[in-house]
Design a protein around this motif. Structure first.
Motif, PDB file in Angstrom:
ATOM      1  N   ASN A   1       0.858  -1.191   0.000  1.00 10.34           N
ATOM      2  CA  ASN A   1       0.000   0.000   0.000  1.00 10.34           C
ATOM      3  C   ASN A   1       0.897   1.245   0.000  1.00 10.34           C
ATOM      4  N   ALA A   2       0.831   1.998  -1.074  1.00 13.11           N
ATOM      5  CA  ALA A   2       1.641   3.226  -1.180  1.00 13.11           C
ATOM      6  C   ALA A   2       0.792   4.455  -0.870  1.00 13.11           C
ATOM      7  N   GLY A   3      -0.296   4.232  -0.110  1.00 15.88           N
ATOM      8  CA  GLY A   3      -1.200   5.312   0.284  1.00 15.88           C
ATOM      9  C   GLY A   3      -2.585   5.054  -0.259  1.00 15.88           C
ATOM     10  N   ASP A   4      -3.578   4.901   0.641  1.00 20.20           N
ATOM     11  CA  ASP A   4      -4.968   4.702   0.181  1.00 20.20           C
ATOM     12  C   ASP A   4      -5.861   5.769   0.806  1.00 20.20           C
ATOM     13  N   GLY A   5      -6.291   6.702  -0.039  1.00 17.86           N
ATOM     14  CA  GLY A   5      -7.177   7.778   0.395  1.00 17.86           C
ATOM     15  C   GLY A   5      -6.674   8.443   1.669  1.00 17.86           C
ATOM     16  N   GLY A   6      -7.584   8.729   2.592  1.00 20.21           N
ATOM     17  CA  GLY A   6      -7.198   9.341   3.859  1.00 20.21           C
ATOM     18  C   GLY A   6      -6.950   8.305   4.940  1.00 20.21           C
ATOM     19  N   HIS A   7      -6.641   7.085   4.557  1.00 23.14           N
ATOM     20  CA  HIS A   7      -6.609   5.938   5.461  1.00 23.14           C
ATOM     21  C   HIS A   7      -5.206   5.687   6.012  1.00 23.14           C
ATOM     22  N   ASN A   8      -4.345   5.060   5.210  1.00 16.15           N
ATOM     23  CA  ASN A   8      -3.036   4.612   5.688  1.00 16.15           C
ATOM     24  C   ASN A   8      -1.939   4.883   4.659  1.00 16.15           C
ATOM     25  N   HIS A   9      -0.706   4.936   5.161  1.00 18.74           N
ATOM     26  CA  HIS A   9       0.459   5.102   4.272  1.00 18.74           C
ATOM     27  C   HIS A   9       1.640   4.414   4.961  1.00 18.74           C
ATOM     28  N   PRO A  10       1.622   3.085   4.985  1.00 24.19           N
ATOM     29  CA  PRO A  10       2.608   2.377   5.813  1.00 24.19           C
ATOM     30  C   PRO A  10       4.064   2.586   5.415  1.00 24.19           C
ATOM     31  N   THR A  11       4.352   2.755   4.125  1.00 19.23           N
ATOM     32  CA  THR A  11       5.783   2.904   3.792  1.00 19.23           C
ATOM     33  C   THR A  11       6.291   4.305   4.117  1.00 19.23           C
ATOM     34  N   GLN A  12       5.390   5.306   4.195  1.00 23.72           N
ATOM     35  CA  GLN A  12       5.822   6.602   4.725  1.00 23.72           C
ATOM     36  C   GLN A  12       6.201   6.428   6.191  1.00 23.72           C
TER      37      GLN A  12
END
Ligand code: CP
Length: 304
Positions: A121-132
């Motif tokens: 996941n490289a960012g999904d909406g306003g949800h999560n951004h685990p690699t950030q």
């Protein structure tokens, strides 16, 4: 573990391992130069990006692999109505690992259910951004030496700022971490994060609208952009966008060893006059993102 959709897909031990590998890559890049020879990463970006996409691509090239993908889904068959599931099923025929950014919350999870190819996941909406969050954790580790006993100020758009949600989840697993949540009322942390992470795990936190009042106690100040693309109403964005602007004057009361972080891009939240402050870490953060993504690709591809 074959996908990283949420930062909690990685245990504390997994994160320790990724940090160790990333630090080794920084010291010994040549050792890793051919680790992913003949492997392909697909970057499927249904939303704009500079850092995440390019650092994933740089990461794969520095591991000796190759990259395919799109940075504008209007140039993919998504524009003809193809589903996310069919897109990843198809891309899995060509790539060994997929990094996906999508404006819809949950799209990378849907993708992961449609294929056995590892999905990040490289960012999904306003949800999560685990690699950030992986980039953020390496930055904190290298600046502070540990994740324990830190007072972390999160400032700006805590409602739509997906990097904040992932970072809270990640740091809540370490001892003695306290959060100071600094935002306008309308951009406060969503209840599902407050209830399911902070309250459920008895993590100490305070809520304020006043950055200056919070400043002296902070070990980390994590500034965020007001996420224009998530607003339904442009007038609301215009009213809220400059709620917090970090300037050298506002840092006078800050600790000498404060780490000033920002996932970037910034718009107006940190004055450029802060960039030369030795406490400014945000461009280091962008660099560390590449090393953590290299470590993550190696882990998911099970490369020794
Ligand atoms: N931090 C971050 O996700 O930046 P990009 O949107 O440029 O990828």
């Amino acid at each position: 573990m074959s996908n990283v959709i949420d930062i909690l897909d990685l245990s504390v031990e997994d994160i320790d391992g990724l940090i160790n590998v990333a630090c080794d890559i920084i010291e010994n890049p040549d050792k890793y130069a051919e680790k992913c020879k003949r492997k392909k990463l697909a970057t499927l970006f249904f939303e704009p990006s500079t850092r995440t996409r390019l650092s994933f691509e740089a990461a794969m090239y520095e591991l000796g692999g190759n990259v395919i993908g799109f940075s504008d889904s209007n140039n993919s068959s998504a524009a003809k109505g193809e589903s996310v599931a069919d897109t990843v099923r198809t891309v899995s025929c060509y790539a060994d690992i997929i990094a996906m950014r999508h404006p819809k919350e949950g799209a990378p999870l849907v993708a992961s259910m449609a294929t056995n190819t590892p999905i990040i996941n490289a960012g999904d909406g306003g949800h999560n951004h685990p690699t950030q969050t992986l980039a953020d954790l390496l930055t904190i580790y290298r600046e502070k030496g540990s994740f324990n006993n830190l007072t972390v100020g999160l400032c700006g758009d805590l409602k739509f700022g997906r990097t904040v949600h992932s970072l809270i989840n990640a740091l809540s697993r370490y001892a003695g971490v306290k959060f100071v949540l600094i935002s306008p009322e309308e951009l406060k942390l969503p209840d599902y994060v407050t209830n399911n992470v902070l309250i459920k795990n008895n993590i100490p936190y305070t809520v304020t609208t006043d950055l200056s009042e919070a400043m002296p106690q902070l070990d980390i100040l994590y500034m965020t952009r007001v996420q224009r693309e998530r607003f339904f109403n442009e007038q609301d964005y215009i009213r809220l966008k400059d709620s917090y602007i970090l300037t050298p004057e506002k840092l006078i009361s800050a600790k000498e060893d404060l780490a000033i972080m920002h996932p970037l891009p910034r718009v107006n939240e940190i004055s450029c006059a802060v960039d030369n402050d030795k406490r400014a870490c945000y461009f280091k953060q962008a660099l560390y993102g590449k090393y953590m993504r290299m470590a993550l690709i190696l882990k998911l591809l099970e490369v020794e």
